[in-house]
Design an enzyme around this catalytic site. Structure first.
Site, mmCIF file in Angstrom:
data_model
loop_
_atom_site.group_PDB
_atom_site.id
_atom_site.type_symbol
_atom_site.label_atom_id
_atom_site.label_comp_id
_atom_site.label_asym_id
_atom_site.label_seq_id
_atom_site.Cartn_x
_atom_site.Cartn_y
_atom_site.Cartn_z
ATOM 1 N N ASN A 1 -6.222 -20.146 44.298
ATOM 2 C CA ASN A 1 -5.068 -19.929 43.427
ATOM 3 C C ASN A 1 -5.587 -19.188 42.203
ATOM 4 O OD1 ASN A 1 -2.870 -20.047 41.728
ATOM 5 N ND2 ASN A 1 -3.055 -22.245 41.306
ATOM 6 N N TRP A 2 -5.310 -17.899 42.174
ATOM 7 C CA TRP A 2 -5.871 -17.080 41.088
ATOM 8 C C TRP A 2 -5.140 -17.282 39.766
ATOM 9 C CZ3 TRP A 2 -6.910 -11.495 43.393
ATOM 10 C CH2 TRP A 2 -7.878 -11.603 44.418
ATOM 11 N N LYS A 3 -3.962 -17.855 39.796
ATOM 12 C CA LYS A 3 -3.143 -18.043 38.587
ATOM 13 C C LYS A 3 -2.908 -16.689 37.892
ATOM 14 C CE LYS A 3 -5.127 -22.614 38.198
ATOM 15 N NZ LYS A 3 -5.228 -23.808 37.391
ATOM 16 N N HIS B 1 3.415 -26.142 41.856
ATOM 17 C CA HIS B 1 2.161 -26.328 41.111
ATOM 18 C C HIS B 1 2.478 -27.040 39.789
ATOM 19 C CE1 HIS B 1 -1.523 -25.551 38.926
ATOM 20 N NE2 HIS B 1 -2.091 -25.315 40.094
ATOM 21 N N GLU C 1 1.475 -26.590 36.911
ATOM 22 C CA GLU C 1 1.702 -25.688 35.776
ATOM 23 C C GLU C 1 3.129 -25.151 35.796
ATOM 24 O OE1 GLU C 1 -1.693 -23.188 36.507
ATOM 25 O OE2 GLU C 1 -3.003 -24.851 35.966
ATOM 26 N N GLU D 1 -2.973 -32.526 43.883
ATOM 27 C CA GLU D 1 -3.702 -32.024 42.717
ATOM 28 C C GLU D 1 -3.452 -32.953 41.531
ATOM 29 O OE1 GLU D 1 -4.637 -27.599 43.146
ATOM 30 O OE2 GLU D 1 -2.684 -27.743 42.195
ATOM 31 N N GLY E 1 -8.547 -27.733 36.180
ATOM 32 C CA GLY E 1 -9.109 -26.889 35.121
ATOM 33 C C GLY E 1 -9.846 -27.665 34.047
ATOM 34 N N SER F 1 -10.639 -28.921 39.986
ATOM 35 C CA SER F 1 -12.070 -28.722 39.660
ATOM 36 C C SER F 1 -12.975 -28.838 40.880
ATOM 37 C CB SER F 1 -12.508 -29.689 38.557
ATOM 38 O OG SER F 1 -11.753 -29.450 37.385
ATOM 39 N N GLY G 1 -8.760 -23.351 42.019
ATOM 40 C CA GLY G 1 -8.372 -22.507 40.894
ATOM 41 C C GLY G 1 -9.545 -21.688 40.387
ATOM 42 N N GLY G 2 -10.178 -22.173 39.327
ATOM 43 C CA GLY G 2 -11.244 -21.430 38.651
ATOM 44 C C GLY G 2 -12.316 -20.883 39.583
HETATM 45 C C1 PEP Z 1 -5.280 -25.359 40.660
HETATM 46 O O1 PEP Z 1 -4.766 -24.979 39.637
HETATM 47 O O2 PEP Z 1 -4.631 -25.317 41.735
HETATM 48 C C2 PEP Z 1 -6.652 -25.849 40.615
HETATM 49 C C3 PEP Z 1 -7.059 -26.645 41.549
HETATM 50 O O3 PEP Z 1 -7.400 -25.430 39.546
HETATM 51 P P1 PEP Z 1 -8.965 -25.737 39.268
HETATM 52 O O4 PEP Z 1 -9.694 -25.626 40.561
HETATM 53 O O5 PEP Z 1 -9.383 -24.697 38.275
HETATM 54 O O6 PEP Z 1 -9.027 -27.129 38.719
#
Ligand code: PEP
Length: 259
Positions: A9-11, A96, A98, A168, A174, A214, A235-236
């Site tokens: 998930n590049w956001k 999501h 967010e 999640e 994050g 994470s 994500g990251g």
């Molecule tokens: C996400 O936003 O879907 C996610 C899992 O982010 P991160 O891996 O950065 O915690």
């Protein structure tokens, strides 16, 4: 049989050139790899068509990060499920945290989005998860049950079977704070029992449930080795081809243990 999946998930990251470059790097890395999971990247709307043209979508699935809750019309700035599908994307992240937190997405809105995505043969990657306060006050199972029931339980068993779920925990997204493999497994087993209660054991057993929060190369294998964890939403660590591939390759270590 449910699938193992690692989805990025590049956001709201990368310019178009950077995004196409990153997609090409992942695509290249996959050419010589025999991943033990499906691999997907979910990218900004603006990148979808260019990324679709730059990768082998049979090896590297492509998805959007959201879609509108209307099919077409006077909704300035929105992007519909048919528009997403027309780029060659096959997946769409929905719900999501967010989107729920910053854009007020409710279960009612998400219901519409799921229906519209399914109508376009897009696979929703539907996110659920509790916030820190709910983890600490012990209501996390109820919170996640409610998110699933409200948004998804009007679906037929056939349609529900087309979904991928992503657990999640919001406190882990994050933050660098990962749920322990045991916390993830407990919740994934709970989610599977909620699905079984509504749609039966077969549908529950065949639903892919990803963990997100994470996740990185150093903790992916321990999480994915758990029996009810079928991969990750990343994500990251998806913004770097090498670390994303490190997570994809975690399945190689544990494949023989799981299936
Ligand atoms: C996400 O936003 O879907 C996610 C899992 O982010 P991160 O891996 O950065 O915690």
């Amino acid at each position: 049989m449910r699938k193992n999946i690692v989805a990025g998930n590049w956001k709201m990251n990368t310019t178009l050139a950077e995004g196409v470059g990153l997609a090409k790097d992942v695509n290249e890395a996959l050419k010589n790899a025999t991943p033990k999971c499906d691999v997907v990247i979910c990218v900004p709307f603006t990148h979808l068509a260019s990324v679709a043209a730059a990768i082998d979508t049979d090896k590297l699935g492509l998805g959007a990060e959201n879609c509108a809750d209307h099919v077409k019309g006077a909704y300035t700035g929105e992007v519909s499920a048919p528009m997403v599908a027309s780029t060659g994307a096959k997946y769409v992240i929905l719900g999501h945290s967010e989107r729920r937190q910053y854009y007020g997405e409710t279960s009612e809105i998400l219901k519409e989005k799921v229906n519209l995505a399914l109508a376009e043969n897009l696979t929703p990657i539907f996110c659920i998860g509790e916030v820190l306060e709910q983890r600490e006050d012990g209501t996390y199972n109820e919170v996640v049950t409610k998110q699933i029931e409200e948004a998804l339980f009007d679906l037929t068993a056939e349609d529900f079977s087309k979904l991928v779920l992503a657990y999640e925990p919001v406190w882990a997204i994050g933050t660098g704070k990962t749920a322990t493999a045991e916390q993830a497994e407990d919740m994934h087993a709970h989610i599977r029992s909620v699905i079984a209660g509504k749609y039966g054991k077969e549908v529950a057993d065949n639903t892919s449930i990803l963990y997100g929060g994470s996740c990185k190369p150093s903790n992916a294998a321990e999480l994915f080795a758990k029996p009810d964890v079928d991969g990750g939403l990343i994500g990251g660590a998806a913004l770097d081809a090498a670390s994303f591939m490190g997570i994809v390759n975690a399945f190689k270590e544990i494949f023989s243990l799981k299936r």
